[in-house]
Design an enzyme around this catalytic site. Structure first.
Site, mmCIF file in Angstrom:
data_model
loop_
_atom_site.group_PDB
_atom_site.id
_atom_site.type_symbol
_atom_site.label_atom_id
_atom_site.label_comp_id
_atom_site.label_asym_id
_atom_site.label_seq_id
_atom_site.Cartn_x
_atom_site.Cartn_y
_atom_site.Cartn_z
ATOM 1 N N GLU A 197 4.046 -8.162 2.723
ATOM 2 C CA GLU A 197 4.882 -8.952 4.073
ATOM 3 C C GLU A 197 3.985 -8.581 4.952
ATOM 4 O OE1 GLU A 197 6.705 -7.907 1.113
ATOM 5 O OE2 GLU A 197 8.365 -9.128 1.051
ATOM 6 N N CYS B 65 4.592 -2.221 2.671
ATOM 7 C CA CYS B 65 5.051 -3.827 2.119
ATOM 8 C C CYS B 65 4.159 -4.432 2.368
ATOM 9 C CB CYS B 65 6.357 -4.136 2.464
ATOM 10 S SG CYS B 65 7.928 -3.604 1.473
ATOM 11 N N CYS C 220 11.020 -5.985 5.290
ATOM 12 C CA CYS C 220 10.827 -7.269 5.842
ATOM 13 C C CYS C 220 11.121 -8.190 6.395
ATOM 14 C CB CYS C 220 9.756 -7.707 4.209
ATOM 15 S SG CYS C 220 8.887 -5.750 3.829
ATOM 16 N N ILE D 109 0.882 -1.335 0.681
ATOM 17 C CA ILE D 109 -0.208 -0.133 0.008
ATOM 18 C C ILE D 109 0.794 0.973 0.102
ATOM 19 C CG2 ILE D 109 -1.928 1.655 1.296
ATOM 20 C CD1 ILE D 109 -2.647 -1.663 1.924
ATOM 21 N N GLU D 110 1.074 1.685 -1.031
ATOM 22 C CA GLU D 110 1.693 2.971 -1.652
ATOM 23 C C GLU D 110 1.462 4.416 -0.859
ATOM 24 O OE1 GLU D 110 3.616 2.808 -5.693
ATOM 25 O OE2 GLU D 110 4.579 1.179 -4.654
ATOM 26 N N CYS E 58 12.271 -7.726 0.397
ATOM 27 C CA CYS E 58 13.187 -6.162 0.456
ATOM 28 C C CYS E 58 13.856 -6.411 2.318
ATOM 29 C CB CYS E 58 12.480 -4.704 1.252
ATOM 30 S SG CYS E 58 11.897 -4.686 2.503
HETATM 31 N N1 THU Z 1 7.472 -3.948 -1.763
HETATM 32 C C1 THU Z 1 7.044 -4.983 -0.870
HETATM 33 O O1 THU Z 1 5.950 -5.203 -0.902
HETATM 34 N N2 THU Z 1 8.245 -5.907 -0.323
HETATM 35 C C2 THU Z 1 9.334 -6.277 -0.841
HETATM 36 O O2 THU Z 1 9.177 -7.013 -0.292
HETATM 37 C C3 THU Z 1 9.146 -5.959 -1.468
HETATM 38 C C4 THU Z 1 8.977 -4.124 -1.972
HETATM 39 C C5 THU Z 1 6.770 -3.234 -2.073
HETATM 40 C C6 THU Z 1 6.696 -1.380 -1.632
HETATM 41 C C7 THU Z 1 6.562 -0.659 -2.876
HETATM 42 O O3 THU Z 1 4.955 -0.454 -2.855
HETATM 43 C C8 THU Z 1 6.944 -1.342 -4.056
HETATM 44 O O4 THU Z 1 6.965 -2.612 -3.881
HETATM 45 C C9 THU Z 1 8.311 -0.892 -5.019
HETATM 46 O O5 THU Z 1 9.128 -0.577 -4.135
#
Ligand code: THU
Length: 138
Positions: free
Chosen positions: A60, A58, A94, A48-49, A91
Site C-alpha cells: 500500500e 508494504c 498502512c 518489498i522486504e 496493517c
Molecule cells: N504487508 C503488506 O504489504 N501490506 C499489509 O497491509 C500487511 C503486510 C506485507 C509486509 C511483509 O512483506 C509481508 O506482508 C508480511 O507481513
C-alpha cells in the site's frame, strides 16, 4: 458505494499484477496494491522486504508513495490484494498512511479467491493521528 465498477475492477487487476512482482523471500506473503488518481493515472505497489526486517515496506505504501513521488496527490481509489481467506486487511501502519495521503479514497480490499470488500479510510481508521492541521503541511 458498494459496487465493483469497471474502474475498480481495472484497479484490482493492476493490484493483482503488482502482487506478482512482490519481493518477499522472508515472509513469502505477497501483497499487491494499486492507486488511481484524479487524473486517471494508475500507480502500482507490492511489498518489498529486506533482510533487515524493519526496512520492509508494504504494498500500500509503495503505491501511495509512488503516486506522490510522481506529483499525484488526489487519490480517488486504492485496491489491495493478497492470498488471504478473507479480503486482505491492511496493517495499522498502512491505515495511518492511507488516512493522511488518501483520505478521500475508495478502498477496495480483495483476495485471490474473488472475495472483495469496499470500504473507506474512516472505517479502516477512525480517529487517525494528524499533525498537519496544527503545523501546516506541503
Ligand atoms: N504487508 C503488506 O504489504 N501490506 C499489509 O497491509 C500487511 C503486510 C506485507 C509486509 C511483509 O512483506 C509481508 O506482508 C508480511 O507481513
Amino acid at each position: 458505494m458498494n459496487e465493483l465498477t469497471t474502474e475498480l475492477m481495472e484497479l484490482l487487476a493492476a493490484a493483482a499484477a503488482a502482487r506478482e512482482r512482490a519481493y518477499c523471500p522472508y515472509s513469502t506473503f505477497a501483497v499487491g496494491a494499486a492507486v488511481r488518481t484524479a487524473s486517471g493515472a494508475l500507480f502500482y505497489g507490492c511489498n518489498i522486504e529486506n533482510a533487515a526486517y524493519p526496512s520492509t515496506i508494504c504494498a500500500e505504501r509503495v503505491a501511495l508513495f509512488s503516486a506522490y513521488a510522481s506529483g499525484e496527490r488526489e487519490i480517488t481509489a486504492l485496491a489491495v490484494i493478497a492470498d488471504t481467506p478473507e479480503p486482505v486487511s491492511p496493517c495499522g501502519g498502512c491505515r495511518q498512511v492511507i488516512f493522511e495521503l488518501a483520505p478521500r479514497a475508495v478502498v477496495l480490499l480483495a483476495n485471490l479467491r474473488g472475495a472483495w470488500r469496499i470500504t473507506s479510510v474512516a472505517e479502516l481508521l477512525p480517529d487517525g493521528f494528524a499533525l498537519i492541521n496544527r503545523l501546516g503541511g506541503r
